[in-house]
Scaffold this active site. Structure first.
Site, PDB file in Angstrom:
ATOM      1  N   HIS A 188      -6.336 -55.994 -53.397  1.00 30.29           N
ATOM      2  CA  HIS A 188      -6.295 -56.873 -52.227  1.00 30.29           C
ATOM      3  C   HIS A 188      -7.654 -57.479 -51.900  1.00 30.29           C
ATOM      4  CE1 HIS A 188      -2.806 -54.239 -51.803  1.00 30.29           C
ATOM      5  NE2 HIS A 188      -2.279 -55.096 -50.958  1.00 30.29           N
TER       6      HIS A 188
ATOM      7  N   GLU B  73       6.512 -64.491 -54.115  1.00 32.96           N
ATOM      8  CA  GLU B  73       5.556 -65.600 -54.119  1.00 32.96           C
ATOM      9  C   GLU B  73       5.952 -66.691 -55.105  1.00 32.96           C
ATOM     10  OE1 GLU B  73       3.667 -62.429 -51.942  1.00 32.96           O
ATOM     11  OE2 GLU B  73       4.671 -62.437 -53.909  1.00 32.96           O
TER      12      GLU B  73
END
Length: 343
Positions: free
Chosen positions: A142, A73
């Site tokens: 998450h 990322e």
């Protein structure tokens, strides 16, 4: 012929479109409209996206417009920010915004602050998008909502859609905006169909960033939410209506800049406020709304303290029964409304 006979033609009917397909339409239309737009992220190209948001786009636009990236990322967000500084308009997909923590230096220090630090000479027209908040059975790493995190930072615009029209209109507006925009989607809404009006089916349909929408008119209490909890608020309002309580439901749509004027006008009318969000309570979106109401003219119209409905103040458990108790449910909203109204 029917018109000549004096028969009235009905307008084209609205259609049912899932949030996933609405996002796909928005990306397709903006890739076609502006050659500077491109999409990058993990599995967005050949695999059609982890959530099939980019389905068919790689085959249509090719490797230079829809780009698969390594699982890094920080790396691909940095590439996207640099591309935006150089004049392109990247859409950077995070597989979940929890993983945007790997790239938060790029989002905040590189994207959000550059226009200010360059005295307006360098624009960073980039969209960071992907699923945010709780999904189902994916545990703590998450399931976090980052609306308050990114909404805290000047230089960013932050949007949080609920319906298919929200998703399409806000994504198109975000791609066309010259500022960095964080778009927080809900994975649990991707497969949900919503009615999409004829206007929203247009390629030029955009929703202004910074403008909330009143989803239901009411007179007794104002419910303010964003993303998936908007639907819960509407369900709660339907139940409460049978008991004689009419809730006004506001879909915030944008976290930053926040449309506090719409909330104020509603509170002036209803005299009660309940905020609903999936994020944690401390320093949350609801806390900001309550503070802004307290500091403004609508405070004098409140007949009772504002009430916040939030996620539980714990990392998300994995077990379903515990997960359900950590996320605001319809019954929690109904309880909060009755508390606010003292009934």
């Amino acid at each position: 012929l029917q018109q000549r006979r004096g028969l009235r033609l009905s307008a084209p009917a609205a259609i049912q479109v899932t949030v996933r397909d609405a996002l796909n339409q928005a990306l397709d239309e903006e890739l076609e409209r502006d050659e500077r737009v491109f999409l990058l992220g993990e599995e967005v190209a050949q695999y059609d996206g982890a959530y099939k948001i980019s389905r068919g786009l790689w085959k249509k636009y090719g490797d230079k417009r829809v780009i698969d990236t390594p699982i890094s990322e920080m790396g691909f967000a940095g590439i996207a920010v640099g591309a935006a500084m150089a004049g392109l308009r990247p859409v950077c997909e995070f597989m979940t915004f929890n993983f945007s923590m790997q790239a938060i230096d790029q989002v905040i220090n590189s994207a959000a602050k550059t226009c200010y630090m360059s005295a307006g000479s360098i624009a960073v027209p980039i969209v960071f998008r992907g699923p945010n908040g709780a999904s189902a059975g994916v545990a703590a790493q998450h399931s976090q909502c980052f609306a308050a995190w990114y909404g805290h930072c000047p230089g960013l615009k932050v949007v949080s859609p609920w319906s298919s029209e929200d998703a399409k209109g806000l994504l198109k507006a975000s791609i066309r905006d010259d500022n960095p925009v964080v778009m927080l989607e809900s994975e649990l809404l991707y497969g949900v169909p919503f009615e999409m009006s004829e206007q929203a089916q247009s390629k030029e349909f955009v929703i202004p960033i910074g403008k909330a929408k009143i989803e239901r008119q009411g007179t007794h209490v104002t419910l303010v939410a964003h993303s998936r909890p908007v639907g819960h608020c509407l369900e709660a309002a339907a139940v409460l209506s049978k008991e004689g309580v009419e809730c006004e439901v506001i879909n915030l749509r944008t976290i930053r800049p926040m449309d506090i004027e719409t909330v104020e006008a509603s509170v002036v009318k209803t005299n009660h406020l309940v905020t609903v969000e999936g994020g944690w309570p401390q320093f949350g979106v609801g806390a900001e709304i309550c503070a802004r109401i307290m500091e403004g003219p609508a405070f004098n119209y409140l007949d009772a303290p504002a009430v916040r409905v939030t996620g539980a103040d714990v990392p998300m458990p994995y077990a379903k029964i515990l997960e359900d108790n950590c996320i605001p449910q319809v019954k929690d909203i109904i309880f909060a409304v009755k508390k606010a109204l003292n009934i």
